[in-house]
Design a protein around this motif. Structure first.
Motif, PDB file in Angstrom:
ATOM      1  N   TYR A 573       0.689  -1.644   0.216  1.00 56.01           N
ATOM      2  CA  TYR A 573      -0.335   0.082   0.498  1.00 56.01           C
ATOM      3  C   TYR A 573       1.294   1.395  -0.222  1.00 56.01           C
ATOM      4  O   TYR A 573       0.648   2.257  -0.657  1.00 56.01           O
ATOM      5  CB  TYR A 573      -1.253   0.295   1.541  1.00 56.01           C
ATOM      6  N   GLU A 575       3.605   1.339  -1.216  1.00 52.48           N
ATOM      7  CA  GLU A 575       4.990   1.672  -2.826  1.00 52.48           C
ATOM      8  C   GLU A 575       3.568   1.871  -3.751  1.00 52.48           C
ATOM      9  O   GLU A 575       3.453   2.990  -4.035  1.00 52.48           O
ATOM     10  CB  GLU A 575       4.822   0.139  -3.237  1.00 52.48           C
ATOM     11  N   MET A 576       2.322   1.495  -3.360  1.00 52.66           N
ATOM     12  CA  MET A 576       1.389   2.592  -4.017  1.00 52.66           C
ATOM     13  C   MET A 576       1.328   3.691  -3.652  1.00 52.66           C
ATOM     14  O   MET A 576       1.176   4.569  -4.532  1.00 52.66           O
ATOM     15  CB  MET A 576      -0.075   1.588  -3.949  1.00 52.66           C
ATOM     16  N   ALA A 579       3.542   5.235  -5.418  1.00 56.51           N
ATOM     17  CA  ALA A 579       3.682   4.871  -6.555  1.00 56.51           C
ATOM     18  C   ALA A 579       2.993   6.430  -7.035  1.00 56.51           C
ATOM     19  O   ALA A 579       2.482   6.623  -8.037  1.00 56.51           O
ATOM     20  CB  ALA A 579       3.667   3.908  -7.555  1.00 56.51           C
ATOM     21  N   ASP A 581      -0.149   6.032  -6.903  1.00 53.44           N
ATOM     22  CA  ASP A 581      -1.210   5.153  -7.360  1.00 53.44           C
ATOM     23  C   ASP A 581      -2.585   5.393  -6.568  1.00 53.44           C
ATOM     24  O   ASP A 581      -4.043   5.701  -7.749  1.00 53.44           O
ATOM     25  CB  ASP A 581      -1.588   3.466  -7.192  1.00 53.44           C
ATOM     26  N   ALA A 582      -2.672   6.777  -5.487  1.00 53.59           N
ATOM     27  CA  ALA A 582      -4.701   6.696  -5.104  1.00 53.59           C
ATOM     28  C   ALA A 582      -4.671   8.195  -4.923  1.00 53.59           C
ATOM     29  O   ALA A 582      -4.987   9.129  -4.143  1.00 53.59           O
ATOM     30  CB  ALA A 582      -4.270   6.168  -3.903  1.00 53.59           C
TER      31      ALA A 582
ATOM     32  N   ALA B  21      -5.238  -4.718  -2.701  1.00 55.67           N
ATOM     33  CA  ALA B  21      -4.109  -3.846  -2.860  1.00 55.67           C
ATOM     34  C   ALA B  21      -2.847  -4.572  -3.814  1.00 55.67           C
ATOM     35  O   ALA B  21      -2.916  -3.930  -5.362  1.00 55.67           O
ATOM     36  CB  ALA B  21      -2.756  -3.888  -2.337  1.00 55.67           C
ATOM     37  N   LYS B  25      -3.240  -1.902  -8.303  1.00 61.17           N
ATOM     38  CA  LYS B  25      -1.887  -2.448  -8.454  1.00 61.17           C
ATOM     39  C   LYS B  25      -2.368  -2.951  -9.871  1.00 61.17           C
ATOM     40  O   LYS B  25      -2.039  -2.020 -10.924  1.00 61.17           O
ATOM     41  CB  LYS B  25      -0.938  -2.484  -7.260  1.00 61.17           C
ATOM     42  N   LYS B  28      -4.030  -0.438 -12.436  1.00 63.08           N
ATOM     43  CA  LYS B  28      -3.507   0.630 -12.107  1.00 63.08           C
ATOM     44  C   LYS B  28      -3.081   0.670 -13.227  1.00 63.08           C
ATOM     45  O   LYS B  28      -2.463   1.251 -14.410  1.00 63.08           O
ATOM     46  CB  LYS B  28      -2.695   1.222 -11.310  1.00 63.08           C
ATOM     47  N   ARG B 115       8.282  -6.202  -4.050  1.00 63.48           N
ATOM     48  CA  ARG B 115       7.416  -4.550  -4.068  1.00 63.48           C
ATOM     49  C   ARG B 115       6.458  -4.669  -5.809  1.00 63.48           C
ATOM     50  O   ARG B 115       7.425  -5.556  -6.134  1.00 63.48           O
ATOM     51  CB  ARG B 115       7.958  -3.713  -5.398  1.00 63.48           C
TER      52      ARG B 115
END
Lengths: 788, 138
Positions: A573, A575-576, A579, A581-582, B21, B25, B28, B115
């Motif tokens: 999370y 990481e996202m 990145a 992503d949110a 998650a 991802k 995305k 990751r």
């Protein structure tokens, strides 16, 4: 067999054989001789009588011829005219005739016959004037002297021969002088002289095969008995031969015994077997035969035979007797000797056999006596020796008795000792039984000598079932999935003299076949000198322990998973978020998020390390060496740290020994080891510092050295560097991150794989860590899990 | 909605937050995502949907079956055995890893060590070069 018999029998047989054969031989010879004798006698008989007969006949003829030639006789015939002269002549003639008849008694009649056959003068007055022209031989006599065959006279009283001779006056035949001669004297000669030949008969036969002389056996045989026997036939055979050659009736000057053969055995005119001989008198065509009865002749032979047999018997008997006596002479002394031995045998050693003779028996008896004496002496000797021995023995017996008593004492002491030893043993047994673990003891031959209660409980075998037997026959320790027997530890302990322990997954197979997890240790038993006399093995039921271990491992596994899951979640999370992503994040947010991310990473690292540590502690990790290239592993670790190295601008110096080929190491573990060292060398280095890596092949091992010129380790804390969760003060102050587990893990791995690790460090100057891995590689370790 | 690249991934994961998650991802990154928490659920998706291109799965799943059973089943079926499988799990026990590799999964990841974008990057590489990216045993 007695000696006597031994002597007598063969000798008798020999004598018998010899006598018999000699006798037989002699008998044959004698009988032959006898026969020949008889034959020759017979021949002589006929031979001599032949001569006599011839002589007689010749005599008769010559007498008559002589008389015929006398004047008186001739005158009687001549003067016919004058009576006076005539009568004187007659008287003279008659006188002469008488004289002759008186001289020769067998001339019983003499006649002067004129040419016509008239009896002019005769010895018998009555006959004068008779006509005897028919007289036998009258005509023949005119030619020459004539002898007639034997015949009966006119009156058949006597047998006579007529002999006539011519009365000549110059060549003129005046008349015939005829004489009748009795054959008495002739026959006398035929008679045999010897008295022994009762059956011997000598007789004449004429050409008609009639006997012309009297027979011994047959009355009035003369001119009656025909003799046609082999003897007679053979005789006349000879005649045939003779007639061919010489003239009959001529007496030649040469006296020949013609046809002289002893014939042999044949039948005579009576049919009796005789031995005979013959002679032929060709002048008269007579055969003179001499015969003697075979029985008579042979009787002598038979007598001889009887004589021989008798003689033989007598001689045999005599010989046997002699032999008997001789042998007796030999065997008697021997017997005497024997009787002597019997006496001596009974115990009388003073007795002497004492044969005095000089022969072998005598010598034997004297030697025997000497021997008896010697025996007597030796007997005395033996008795004496026996006495001595007995004395010795009784002395020895006494000594033995003393010894026996002392041995008994010793035994009693031994008994006492035994009791005390037993007491000790009981003590030991009690101790053994109260030990909480299973204990058993084996001797040098691996036979079980002690076995305690707990061992019985765990194994299921009672003491009685195992004691005395080799342990590996009863107790099977196995390990691994394929239940390989593992009792090397006992033998190792006894061989090396050091305590050995079993592997962690050893099981014991119970009596009932089930497995029980055990942990064993074997300790060698040594005596005072230090030599190994056995082994003590202790084992305990570790089923629960193993279960606990098992549970621990699983817990760790599970726990790690459970710990990791939320960490992963946070990781991703964050990481996202980072990145974007949110949604977009601002700088501050990014900063915070990075802290979160960073912190999380630390947690992940810690969890991993803890997991490894727990595996190391459990001993459940594996070491699986395979041929690996150390430089490659080193390179991959360096690669992983590439970023950090670049970030801190650290200079890396590498030296990889080209000589080193692949070596047996567990690549994963080696990776972990290198990673720890290298990350430390980076972490605790200074900026722009140096990191040098050296892999070098030595004689028996490989040396790897990782050096840095960073912070170093304070001296007083160096000994704690490998301990769990240890971090030196200087690094804590420098605020670097670390779990304090890395080196602990590394040390555990290296210790377990047969490698060595050490370091040199100076605070502020730097640190060099060195490892040696044997060229043979890391030691293989079996376990349940790998470290990560 | 972003345009997808036309690849459908089936994600098998028992933990909800993680599943979410991963899904987010992946979407995305342009994938079409189908999620399941049990093996049998996954199987029915495989049966119903025409095309599943990639499978992302955990070892631990809800229900009795675990990842290994699922993979075994997949590899046994003609239709599905060619689908590339990526195992992303937190257990790192070597024997599990070995088993998966033996069964023929594309790669095995320990969740906490990687990751998302790393893993997705590998997946994309696989799409370009299906033969590539052969998992080395660790």
């Amino acid at each position: 067999m007695k000696i006597r018999t031994k002597i007598i029998l063969p000798l008798s047989i020999a004598v018998l054989v010899v006598t018999a054969s000699t006798g037989l031989f002699l008998f044959r010879e004698s009988s032959k001789n006898l026969e020949n004798n008889i034959y020759s006698h017979l021949e002589v008989d006929v031979g001599t009588r032949e001569d006599h007969i011839r002589t007689y006949l010749y005599e008769y003829e010559s007498v008559l011829e002589l008389l015929a030639s006398e004047d008186s006789i001739a005158n009687s015939l001549k003067i016919e005219n004058d009576d006076f002269l005539h009568s004187e002549a007659l008287a003279a003639a008659k006188k002469r005739i008488e004289t002759i008849t008186q001289i020769h008694k067998d001339f019983f009649q003499i006649h002067v016959l004129d040419k016509n056959g008239k009896v002019i003068a005769s010895s018998c007055k009555e006959c004068e004037g008779e006509d005897c022209s028919k007289m036998v031989g009258f005509n023949e006599a005119k030619k020459g002297s004539f002898t007639s065959d034997i015949h009966f006279d006119d009156k058949n009283e006597y047998t006579i021969i007529c002999v006539s001779a011519p009365i000549l006056d110059g060549d003129e035949v005046l008349g015939v002088l005829a004489a009748k001669i009795k054959t008495e004297e002739l026959f006398q000669f035929l008679k045999t002289v010897s008295t022994e030949d009762a059956t011997k008969e000598i007789y004449l036969i004429n050409k008609e095969h009639l006997m012309i002389s009297p027979s011994l056996f047959v009355k009035d045989a003369i001119l009656n008995q025909k003799v046609e026997t082999e003897n007679s036939i053979n005789c006349f055979e000879a005649e045939k031969h003779l007639d061919a050659s010489g003239g009959a009736g001529a007496y030649s000057g040469v006296v020949k015994h013609v046809g002289h053969e002893a014939v042999g055995v044949f039948k005579n005119y009576l049919g009796v077997n005789v031995l005979g001989a013959h002679v032929y008198i060709p002048e008269m065509h007579w055969c003179l035969l001499a015969e003697v009865s075979e029985r008579e002749a042979m009787s002598r032979v038979r007598n001889l035979m009887f004589l021989f047999i008798l003689g033989g018997f007598i001689s045999i008997i005599l010989v046997i007797l002699i032999i008997f006596l001789v042998s007796k002479k030999i065997t008697d002394p021997i017997d005497f000797l024997r009787k002597g031995t019997e006496i001596i045998e009974k115990g009388n050693f003073d007795y002497k056999v004492g044969i005095k003779s000089k022969d072998e028996i005598g010598k034997l008896s004297r030697s025997f006596d000497k021997m008896t004496l010697a025996m007597k002496e030796s007997k005395k000797d033996i008795e004496r020796k026996v006495e001595e021995q007995t004395k010795e023995i009784s002395e020895k017996a006494k000594k033995l008795e003393i010894q026996r008593k002392s041995v008994l004492n010793v035994l009693r002491d031994v008994e006492k000792e035994k009791l005390s030893v037993e007491k000790e043993k009981d003590k030991i047994d009690a101790i053994l039984h109260s030990i909480g673990d299973a204990v058993f003891v084996v001797d040098n031959e691996l036979k079980i000598t002690m076995y305690n209660q707990v061992a019985e409980d765990i194994s299921g075998y009672t003491k009685w079932e195992v004691i005395g037997k080799k342990y590996d026959e009863i107790l099977k320790f196995v390990y691994g999935k394929d239940a390989k027997v593992n009792d090397k530890f006992i033998k190792e302990a006894m061989k090396t003299g050091e305590i050995q322990e079993t592997k962690s997954d050893t099981y014991l197979i119970r009596k009932n076949g089930t497995n029980v997890a055990v942990a064993n240790s074997a300790a060698p038993l040594k005596d005072k000198k230090g030599s190994i006399i056995g082994c003590v093995i202790v084992f305990r039921n570790v089923a629960k322990e193993r279960q606990i271990d098992q549970a621990k491992t699983e817990f760790v596994s599970l726990a790690s998973h459970q710990l990791r899951s939320p960490l992963s979640s946070i990781n991703w999370y964050t990481e996202m978020l980072l990145a974007g992503d949110a949604g977009k994040v601002n700088e501050e947010q990014k900063e915070f998020l990075e802290e979160i991310y960073h912190g999380n990473q630390r947690m992940v690292g810690l969890v991993n390390a803890l997991l490894n540590v727990s595996r190391l502690e459990l001993g459940t990790f594996t070491i699986e060496p395979e041929p690996s290239d150390l430089s490659e592993i080193m390179e991959s670790v360096l690669n992983e740290l590439k970023n950090k190295i670049e970030e801190r601008k650290i200079k890396v110096i590498k030296y990889y020994d080209k000589e080193l080929k692949k070596i047996n190491v567990d690549p994963k573990l080696t990776h972990i080891v290198f990673q720890n060292f290298l990350s430390n060398a980076v972490k605790y280095n200074k900026d722009k510092g140096t990191l040098s890596v050296k892999i070098e092949k030595l004689d028996k091992n490989v040396m790897i050295q990782i050096s840095d010129n960073g912070m170093g380790i304070p001296k007083e804390q160096q000994k704690e560097v490998f301990s769990k969760l240890f971090r030196a003060d200087n690094v804590k102050e420098a605020d670097t991150e670390g779990t304090g587990l890395g080196l602990y893990i590394v040390k555990s791995i290296l210790d377990n794989s047969g490698c060595e690790v050490w370091f040199e460090s100076q605070e502020g100057k730097g640190t060099t860590f060195s490892i040696t891995i044997p060229l043979s590689g890391m030691q293989k370790k079996e376990g349940l899990k790998k470290l990560s | 909605m972003k345009k997808t690249i036309g690849v459908t991934i089936l994600v098998l994961e028992d933990e909800k937050p993680l599943l979410q998650a991963i899904k987010t991802k992946l979407e995305k990154s342009g994938f079409d995502v189908v999620t399941a928490r049990r093996a049998n659920q996954a199987i029915s998706y495989l049966n119903d949907l025409e095309k599943i291109d990639i499978i992302w799965m955990d070892h631990y799943l809800l229900g009795r079956e675990n990842g290994l059973d699922f993979v075994t089943e997949l590899k046994g079926d003609e239709k599905w055995k060619k689908i590339p499988i990526f195992v992303v799990s937190n257990t790192a026990s070597p024997d599990k890893v070995q088993s998966y590799i033996k069964l023929g999964v594309k790669k095995y990841y320990t969740k906490s060590d990687f990751r998302l974008d790393e893993i997705i990057g590998d997946i994309k590489k696989t799409l370009e070069k299906p033969e590539g990216l052969i998992q080395k045993s660790e």
